[in-house]
Design a protein around this motif. Structure first.
Motif, PDB file in Angstrom:
ATOM      1  N   GLU A  93       0.781  -1.404  -0.004  1.00  0.00           N
ATOM      2  CA  GLU A  93      -0.052   0.008  -0.164  1.00  0.00           C
ATOM      3  C   GLU A  93       0.978   1.211  -0.074  1.00  0.00           C
ATOM      4  O   GLU A  93       0.542   2.230  -0.717  1.00  0.00           O
ATOM      5  N   THR A 139     -15.799  -1.850   7.347  1.00  0.00           N
ATOM      6  CA  THR A 139     -15.748  -3.250   6.423  1.00  0.00           C
ATOM      7  C   THR A 139     -17.181  -3.653   6.178  1.00  0.00           C
ATOM      8  O   THR A 139     -17.608  -4.002   5.139  1.00  0.00           O
ATOM      9  N   TYR A 185      -7.817   3.859   4.725  1.00  0.00           N
ATOM     10  CA  TYR A 185      -8.146   2.733   3.839  1.00  0.00           C
ATOM     11  C   TYR A 185      -7.994   3.098   2.322  1.00  0.00           C
ATOM     12  O   TYR A 185      -7.840   1.958   1.642  1.00  0.00           O
ATOM     13  N   ASN A 229      -5.788  -0.024  -2.844  1.00  0.00           N
ATOM     14  CA  ASN A 229      -7.104  -0.313  -2.065  1.00  0.00           C
ATOM     15  C   ASN A 229      -8.107   0.067  -3.284  1.00  0.00           C
ATOM     16  O   ASN A 229      -9.253  -0.377  -3.460  1.00  0.00           O
ATOM     17  N   LYS A 283      -4.212 -11.213  -0.367  1.00  0.00           N
ATOM     18  CA  LYS A 283      -4.665  -9.903  -1.319  1.00  0.00           C
ATOM     19  C   LYS A 283      -4.141  -9.473  -2.770  1.00  0.00           C
ATOM     20  O   LYS A 283      -4.588  -9.285  -3.705  1.00  0.00           O
ATOM     21  N   GLN A 335     -10.336  -6.180  -0.441  1.00  0.00           N
ATOM     22  CA  GLN A 335      -9.862  -4.748  -0.938  1.00  0.00           C
ATOM     23  C   GLN A 335      -9.626  -3.780   0.249  1.00  0.00           C
ATOM     24  O   GLN A 335      -8.932  -2.981   0.020  1.00  0.00           O
ATOM     25  N   TRP A 336     -10.227  -3.734   1.562  1.00  0.00           N
ATOM     26  CA  TRP A 336      -9.977  -2.839   2.326  1.00  0.00           C
ATOM     27  C   TRP A 336      -9.141  -3.448   3.547  1.00  0.00           C
ATOM     28  O   TRP A 336      -8.586  -2.879   4.690  1.00  0.00           O
ATOM     29  N   THR A 338      -5.524  -4.918   5.097  1.00  0.00           N
ATOM     30  CA  THR A 338      -3.948  -5.012   4.743  1.00  0.00           C
ATOM     31  C   THR A 338      -3.722  -6.583   4.110  1.00  0.00           C
ATOM     32  O   THR A 338      -4.300  -7.594   4.611  1.00  0.00           O
TER      33      THR A 338
END
Lengths: 119, 119, 119, 119
Positions: free
Chosen positions: A51, A115, B25, B30, C29, D47-48, D50
Motif C-alpha cells: 500500500e 468493512t 483505507y 485499495n 490480497k 479490498q480494505w 491489509t
C-alpha cells in the motif's frame, strides 16, 4: 453550463467512433467488457506493490497509470453515453445516498465497522 | 473555469472520507481494488444479455446500472485524487493519442482491423 | 488418490515461488489482484467479438486464450493454497448448492428466470 | 487416470447446464464475463484489508471466500470446456514456460526484478 468538460469529451468520443464506423462494436455489453479490461491494467500496476509503495510511484510508472485512468474514464463516458446516463448527476445522487448510509458518528475511524458497512 | 464539476465531486469525496477517518483505507492499491469490484457489478448486469438486450434495458435494471456507473466514477475520481492525476486532462491527452494511432482511413468500418489495432 | 493433478500443480507452484523467494509477494490480497488481472486478459480477447465469434476462434487466438486460462488456473490454485482451501471439494460443494438453488423444473430454458435466479 | 477430478466436475457442469437448457447462455464471451464477476467478489473481500489481514481471515469470511473460489473454478472449467481446452495440461505447459522465463538466479528475492519481469 453544467457538465461542460465531461460533455465535451463525450461529444469528441462520439465523433471519434462515428468517423471510424465503430459504433457497431460499442454495445453497452462490449463497452462494459472494455471498461473492465482497462481497470485491470491499473490493477496490474499495483498488484505486487505494498500500500505504501502504491502511494509513491516513480514518475515513469505514474505516467503509465495516468494513461490507464484516462482509458478507464473514456470507456466509462462512452458507456454512460450509450445508456443515456448523466454520469455526474448519477455520482452526485450516489454520494447523497452514501452520506445517509454511513453517518459520521457510526462510521468514524472504525475499520471493522467500515468493512461491514461497506458490504 | 476548468474541470469544475469533477472538481466539485472530488472535493466532496475528500470531505466525506476525512469526516469518517477513512483516508487510512484509501491507498491507491485499495482504491484500485474497489474500482475493479464496482466495474464487475456492471459486468454482472450484462453477462447473460445479448448485445441487443444490453441496448434496451428495462427501467429498473437501467436504474441499477446507473448506480454502478456512479460508484465507478466515484472510485475513479478518488483514485485519481490520491495519485494527484488530472482525470479530464489525462483523458483529453489520450484521445489525441488515439486519433493518431487509429487514423480514419485505416480503421474505418473494419472489424478485423479494429480488433487488431486495438490489441 | 483424490485431487491428484491439481495437487501436483499446487506442489510445483510452491517450489517455484520458494526457489525465487517470491512467497513474500504472494499474500492472498496480492494474488487476488493478479488473478483478476489475468481474467481481464481473457476478457480483452472477447470484448469486441460477437457471441458466435467467441465460439469459433481462429487457432492463433485460441492458443493465446489457452495461455490466459492457464495463468488464471495457476493463480487460483496458488490463492487457494495460501488460504488452505481445497478447491475441488469447494467446487463440488457449490455445485450441490446450485442444484438445489436452481431446480430443473423452475429454471429450464427460461432466460428471464435464469437472469433473475442468477442475481 | 489423467485429470480425473476436474473431468468429473466438467461432466457434472455439462449435465447441469443441459438439464436447464442453459447452454444457450454459455457462449465463451458470456462465461468470461461471469468468470470476471466472480473473481471480483473475491476482490471485494480483500479490498480494505491489509496484506497481513488477508492471511488470517476469520472463519466466517474464509467460508465466504471459499464459495467465491468455488464459483471461479466452476466458470473456469465451464469456459475451458466450451473452448475445448485441457485446463491442467495448459497450466503445466505454462509453468514450464515460466520456469524458463524467470530463472532462479536472476529472479531470486528481488522485488524490483520481480515486478519488471512480471510485466
Amino acid at each position: 453550463m453544467i457538465n461542460s468538460d465531461l460533455n465535451a469529451i463525450k461529444q469528441r468520443l462520439r465523433q471519434f467512433a462515428e468517423a471510424r464506423d465503430w459504433d457497431q462494436y460499442h454495445s453497452p455489453k462490449n463497452l462494459t467488457m472494455a471498461l473492465s479490461a482497462e481497470v485491470a491494467e491499473i490493477v496490474e500496476h499495483f498488484q505486487w506493490l505494498t500500500e505504501d509503495q502504491s502511494k509513491t510511484l516513480p514518475k515513469k510508472k505514474l505516467d503509465e497509470v495516468e494513461t490507464e485512468l484516462a482509458d478507464t474514464l473514456i470507456y466509462l463516458i462512452r458507456l454512460a453515453d450509450k445508456l443515456d446516463i448523466d454520469l455526474l448527476k448519477a455520482a452526485e445522487n450516489k454520494i447523497e445516498v452514501n452520506e445517509q448510509k454511513y453517518p459520521v458518528d457510526k462510521a468514524k475511524g472504525n475499520a471493522k465497522k467500515y468493512t461491514e458497512l461497506d458490504e
